[in-house]
Enzyme design. Structure first.
Site, PDB file in Angstrom:
ATOM      1  N   ASP A  31      -4.327  16.341   8.061  1.00 26.90           N
ATOM      2  CA  ASP A  31      -3.480  16.326   6.866  1.00 26.90           C
ATOM      3  C   ASP A  31      -3.005  17.752   6.615  1.00 26.90           C
ATOM      4  O   ASP A  31      -3.759  18.704   6.825  1.00 26.90           O
ATOM      5  CB  ASP A  31      -4.266  15.802   5.655  1.00 26.90           C
ATOM      6  CG  ASP A  31      -3.343  15.270   4.574  1.00 26.90           C
ATOM      7  OD1 ASP A  31      -3.365  14.049   4.310  1.00 26.90           O
ATOM      8  OD2 ASP A  31      -2.568  16.075   4.003  1.00 26.90           O
ATOM      9  N   LYS A  36      -7.029  19.224  -0.010  1.00 23.28           N
ATOM     10  CA  LYS A  36      -7.475  17.828   0.092  1.00 23.28           C
ATOM     11  C   LYS A  36      -8.552  17.703   1.171  1.00 23.28           C
ATOM     12  O   LYS A  36      -9.606  17.099   0.963  1.00 23.28           O
ATOM     13  CB  LYS A  36      -6.253  16.977   0.459  1.00 23.28           C
ATOM     14  CG  LYS A  36      -6.406  15.496   0.243  1.00 23.28           C
ATOM     15  CD  LYS A  36      -5.043  14.865   0.503  1.00 23.28           C
ATOM     16  CE  LYS A  36      -5.076  13.388   0.545  1.00 23.28           C
ATOM     17  NZ  LYS A  36      -3.804  12.805   0.985  1.00 23.28           N
ATOM     18  N   LEU A 157      -4.921  -3.759   4.638  1.00 25.66           N
ATOM     19  CA  LEU A 157      -5.978  -3.544   3.644  1.00 25.66           C
ATOM     20  C   LEU A 157      -5.403  -3.497   2.230  1.00 25.66           C
ATOM     21  O   LEU A 157      -4.283  -3.048   2.009  1.00 25.66           O
ATOM     22  CB  LEU A 157      -6.765  -2.271   3.935  1.00 25.66           C
ATOM     23  CG  LEU A 157      -6.095  -0.909   3.923  1.00 25.66           C
ATOM     24  CD1 LEU A 157      -5.952  -0.360   2.509  1.00 25.66           C
ATOM     25  CD2 LEU A 157      -6.921   0.051   4.752  1.00 25.66           C
ATOM     26  N   LYS A 208       4.337  -7.333   9.067  1.00 25.59           N
ATOM     27  CA  LYS A 208       3.787  -6.609   7.907  1.00 25.59           C
ATOM     28  C   LYS A 208       4.625  -6.868   6.649  1.00 25.59           C
ATOM     29  O   LYS A 208       4.107  -7.214   5.585  1.00 25.59           O
ATOM     30  CB  LYS A 208       3.740  -5.115   8.231  1.00 25.59           C
ATOM     31  CG  LYS A 208       3.424  -4.223   7.056  1.00 25.59           C
ATOM     32  CD  LYS A 208       2.021  -4.434   6.546  1.00 25.59           C
ATOM     33  CE  LYS A 208       1.843  -3.760   5.199  1.00 25.59           C
ATOM     34  NZ  LYS A 208       0.513  -3.738   4.711  1.00 25.59           N
ATOM     35  N   PHE A 253      -3.623 -15.261  -4.832  1.00 22.72           N
ATOM     36  CA  PHE A 253      -2.342 -14.729  -5.299  1.00 22.72           C
ATOM     37  C   PHE A 253      -1.550 -15.718  -6.149  1.00 22.72           C
ATOM     38  O   PHE A 253      -0.328 -15.715  -6.167  1.00 22.72           O
ATOM     39  CB  PHE A 253      -1.511 -14.181  -4.122  1.00 22.72           C
ATOM     40  CG  PHE A 253      -2.045 -12.837  -3.699  1.00 22.72           C
ATOM     41  CD1 PHE A 253      -3.264 -12.741  -3.045  1.00 22.72           C
ATOM     42  CD2 PHE A 253      -1.377 -11.675  -4.025  1.00 22.72           C
ATOM     43  CE1 PHE A 253      -3.802 -11.514  -2.709  1.00 22.72           C
ATOM     44  CE2 PHE A 253      -1.914 -10.437  -3.688  1.00 22.72           C
ATOM     45  CZ  PHE A 253      -3.127 -10.361  -3.029  1.00 22.72           C
ATOM     46  N   CYS A 264       2.605  -0.768  -2.812  1.00 24.98           N
ATOM     47  CA  CYS A 264       3.028  -1.569  -1.650  1.00 24.98           C
ATOM     48  C   CYS A 264       4.058  -2.639  -1.982  1.00 24.98           C
ATOM     49  O   CYS A 264       5.186  -2.588  -1.500  1.00 24.98           O
ATOM     50  CB  CYS A 264       1.807  -2.194  -0.997  1.00 24.98           C
ATOM     51  SG  CYS A 264       0.586  -0.974  -0.506  1.00 24.98           S
ATOM     52  N   LYS A 267       7.605  -1.608  -3.327  1.00 24.70           N
ATOM     53  CA  LYS A 267       8.311  -0.825  -2.302  1.00 24.70           C
ATOM     54  C   LYS A 267       8.668  -1.697  -1.092  1.00 24.70           C
ATOM     55  O   LYS A 267       9.787  -1.649  -0.589  1.00 24.70           O
ATOM     56  CB  LYS A 267       7.393   0.327  -1.890  1.00 24.70           C
ATOM     57  CG  LYS A 267       7.629   0.935  -0.539  1.00 24.70           C
ATOM     58  CD  LYS A 267       6.640   2.049  -0.283  1.00 24.70           C
ATOM     59  CE  LYS A 267       5.357   1.608   0.383  1.00 24.70           C
ATOM     60  NZ  LYS A 267       5.438   1.312   1.811  1.00 24.70           N
TER      61      LYS A 267
HETATM   62  C1  UGA Z   1      -1.271  -5.191  -0.893  1.00 23.09           C
HETATM   63  C2  UGA Z   1      -1.684  -6.346   0.040  1.00 23.09           C
HETATM   64  O1  UGA Z   1      -2.530  -7.250  -0.660  1.00 23.09           O
HETATM   65  C3  UGA Z   1      -2.400  -5.828   1.285  1.00 23.09           C
HETATM   66  O2  UGA Z   1      -2.665  -6.896   2.173  1.00 23.09           O
HETATM   67  C4  UGA Z   1      -1.506  -4.803   1.992  1.00 23.09           C
HETATM   68  O3  UGA Z   1      -2.127  -4.273   3.142  1.00 23.09           O
HETATM   69  C5  UGA Z   1      -1.189  -3.680   1.023  1.00 23.09           C
HETATM   70  O4  UGA Z   1      -0.513  -4.235  -0.130  1.00 23.09           O
HETATM   71  C6  UGA Z   1      -0.315  -2.669   1.720  1.00 23.09           C
HETATM   72  O5  UGA Z   1       0.799  -3.015   2.122  1.00 23.09           O
HETATM   73  O6  UGA Z   1      -0.778  -1.553   1.974  1.00 23.09           O
HETATM   74  P1  UGA Z   1      -2.522  -3.773  -2.799  1.00 23.09           P
HETATM   75  O7  UGA Z   1      -1.170  -3.226  -3.144  1.00 23.09           O
HETATM   76  O8  UGA Z   1      -3.661  -2.832  -2.657  1.00 23.09           O
HETATM   77  O9  UGA Z   1      -2.467  -4.588  -1.394  1.00 23.09           O
HETATM   78  O10 UGA Z   1      -2.942  -4.794  -3.938  1.00 23.09           O
HETATM   79  P2  UGA Z   1      -2.967  -6.372  -4.180  1.00 23.09           P
HETATM   80  O11 UGA Z   1      -4.357  -6.771  -4.393  1.00 23.09           O
HETATM   81  O12 UGA Z   1      -2.198  -7.104  -3.196  1.00 23.09           O
HETATM   82  O13 UGA Z   1      -2.208  -6.460  -5.592  1.00 23.09           O
HETATM   83  C7  UGA Z   1      -0.855  -6.069  -5.750  1.00 23.09           C
HETATM   84  C8  UGA Z   1      -0.377  -6.351  -7.159  1.00 23.09           C
HETATM   85  O14 UGA Z   1      -0.238  -7.757  -7.375  1.00 23.09           O
HETATM   86  C9  UGA Z   1      -1.312  -5.872  -8.265  1.00 23.09           C
HETATM   87  O15 UGA Z   1      -0.533  -5.343  -9.323  1.00 23.09           O
HETATM   88  C10 UGA Z   1      -2.027  -7.119  -8.709  1.00 23.09           C
HETATM   89  O16 UGA Z   1      -2.524  -7.062 -10.020  1.00 23.09           O
HETATM   90  C11 UGA Z   1      -0.915  -8.134  -8.565  1.00 23.09           C
HETATM   91  N1  UGA Z   1      -1.395  -9.530  -8.412  1.00 23.09           N
HETATM   92  C12 UGA Z   1      -2.165  -9.874  -7.351  1.00 23.09           C
HETATM   93  C13 UGA Z   1      -1.008 -10.487  -9.333  1.00 23.09           C
HETATM   94  O17 UGA Z   1      -0.285 -10.201 -10.296  1.00 23.09           O
HETATM   95  N2  UGA Z   1      -1.437 -11.777  -9.160  1.00 23.09           N
HETATM   96  C14 UGA Z   1      -2.215 -12.143  -8.110  1.00 23.09           C
HETATM   97  O18 UGA Z   1      -2.547 -13.346  -7.999  1.00 23.09           O
HETATM   98  C15 UGA Z   1      -2.588 -11.167  -7.183  1.00 23.09           C
END
Ligand code: UGA
Length: 470
Positions: A31, A36, A157, A208, A253, A264, A267
């Site tokens: 990095d 960091k 992840l 992805k 979900f 994620c 974006k």
């Molecule tokens: C997400 C994906 O779940 C991962 O599989 C992926 O690898 C990652 O993006 C990435 O591209 O790096 P993340 O952003 O860490 O992971 O979080 P999530 O758990 O997916 O939640 C995303 C958002 O959706 C949060 O604001 C969460 O509160 C919201 N959410 C999730 C809902 O509003 N309802 C749901 O049922 C689930």
């Protein structure tokens, strides 16, 4: 055992480096941020991720994991170089690939004739076609005759459960152009008990985006079903439960919310939509997914406005939860932060509490008209209303009676539950005026039902039957 160089120590890079070392590989994390790196080496992680510090320190101790700010040093003798840098959203909605291009150039500049064969693997989320360009750039800057290949190996992840997700992935996706690179990746991931999808570079890149897009679509879908449920007098939680038992649909979900946030989904959905327009295709469904997500937060704030009016001066509101989701300190594109800003914009005095995201939030929101509380019960002291914005377990287990007492002597006490965490019956029985998402509550019936009817969303027959129940 492979010699692995991981470029970037963000979520994907740092977790990846730690896990790959745990698998017995020799890993160097690279990095450009010296401070960091120094902190990571002391065991102070730049992100809150349960268990990460322990795995990092353990592997530093055994010598399997080290860090450097020099890419040349990090990639020396590496079998695999993993690109894990950020691809933030640019002004146009497309992914900003400047870090990827810069890293590709530097890798090329450091590849010398006679070096051993290396596979350059992109783990960052990058639009279709990016890896082909990475290959061209490396080729352009590397010495003639250098042996390398490029592979796309996206990461799935989720923050807050990143270690488990990486170790116990549902699948590994590997996009390559030839067998030699594929063999390296098969050896690297071969011990995992998960299917490996082998494909070309473009397909891997698309997998992805399509994966994140379908998850975001599920959320927007259930949020819209929730809008309908409120108006039609159904309960979205039970609808999701009833749908979820169908294996083809699944329960994951399908939790209503104030909209998805984080670094994620917003974006990646925008970037995929941008890709579609560049390919002269209007991906209408994705456009709606984004629109629904934006409006979800406004629907939530509208409920608060219905109670307090546009001018909330003199009103005290507590916001529980600031992170974009539970189990993280990440507030990037957090709808909770936006809601706090809106409430402040309406003149309300806001107190906030989040188990992990206080420091990040203070940096983002400043101190004007905001009180940063030590715990959830201090945050709700003497407020008129409580908003629940992040699905933290500790909010779910809040003691309703204690909450009532902590809110002091306000004439009426309101709870706006943006995640449907609380038990409606208990909350209403305690005397609260309760609002949830996607179901009728005493607050909805009193403040919104008639309004929806006037707007033509609720049929008169439904309204009458509901009024009878009030
Ligand atoms: C997400 C994906 O779940 C991962 O599989 C992926 O690898 C990652 O993006 C990435 O591209 O790096 P993340 O952003 O860490 O992971 O979080 P999530 O758990 O997916 O939640 C995303 C958002 O959706 C949060 O604001 C969460 O509160 C919201 N959410 C999730 C809902 O509003 N309802 C749901 O049922 C689930």
């Amino acid at each position: 055992m492979k010699k692995v160089c991981v470029i970037g120590t963000g979520y994907v890079g740092l977790v990846g480096a730690a896990v790959f070392a745990d698998w017995g590989n020799s890993v160097v994390g690279v990095d450009i941020d010296e401070k960091k790196i120094a902190k990571i080496e002391e065991g102070i992680m730049p992100i809150y991720e349960p268990g990460l510090d322990e795995v990092v320190l353990r592997n530093i101790k055994t010598g399997k994991l080290s860090f450097t700010t020099s890419l040349a040093e990090g990639m020396k003798d590496a079998d695999m170089i993993l690109i894990c840098v950020g691809t933030p959203m640019s002004d146009t909605g497309a992914a900003d690939l400047s870090y990827v291009w810069a890293v590709a150039k530097e890798i090329g500049q450091n590849l010398k004739k006679g070096d051993k064969y290396v596979v350059i693997i992109t783990k960052s989320t990058v639009p279709v076609g990016t890896n082909e360009r990475v290959k061209q750039i490396v080729r352009e800057y590397a010495e003639e005759g250098v042996e390398f290949d490029v592979a796309s190996n996206p990461e799935f992840l989720a923050e807050g459960r990143a270690l488990e997700d990486m170790k116990e992935t549902d699948r590994t996706v590997v996009g390559t152009e030839n067998e030699r690179a594929l063999t390296v990746l098969r050896e690297f991931y071969g011990h995992l008990d998960a299917p490996m999808v082998e494909c070309d570079l473009r397909t891997a890149e698309m997998i992805k985006y399509a994966s994140n897009a379908i998850l975001a679509t599920k959320i927007s879908f259930i949020n819209e079903i929730g809008q309908l449920c409120e108006r039609a007098g159904a309960d979205v939680g039970l609808v999701a439960k009833g749908m979820g038992y169908d294996k083809r649909i699944g329960r994951h979900f399908l939790n209503v919310s104030i909209g998805y946030g984080g670094s994620c989904f917003p974006k990646d959905v925008a970037a995929l939509y941008k890709t579609s327009t560049e390919e002269a295709y209007d991906f209408k469904l994705l456009r709606s997914v984004m629109e629904v997500n934006d409006s979800q937060m406004h629907h939530f704030v509208r409920k608060i406005r219905k109670v307090f009016g546009i001018n909330m001066e003199g009103k005290k509101i507590a916001c529980l939860g600031l992170a974009f989701k539970a189990d993280t300190d990440d507030i990037r594109d957090s709808k909770a932060i936006k809601i706090v800003r809106e409430l402040r914009g309406h003149g309300a005095t806001v107190s906030v509490y989040d188990p992990q995201a206080m420091e990040n939030s203070r940096r983002e929101l400043g101190d004007k008209d905001i009180t940063y509380a030590e715990d959830m019960y201090s945050a709700v002291k003497d407020v008129d209303a409580v908003c629940i914005l992040t699905e933290w377990g500790e909010f779910k287990n809040i003691d309703i009676e204690k909450l009532w007492r902590a809110m002091g002597s306000s004439k009426r006490k309101f709870v706006f539950d943006g995640r449907n965490l609380l038990d409606q019956k208990k909350v209403e029985a305690q005397g609260f005026t309760y609002f949830a998402v996607g179901k009728r509550t005493n607050g909805y019936n009193e403040f919104l039902l008639e309004d929806e009817e006037k707007r033509g969303f609720v049929t008169t027959a439904l309204l009458k039957s509901q009024n009878g129940k009030k």
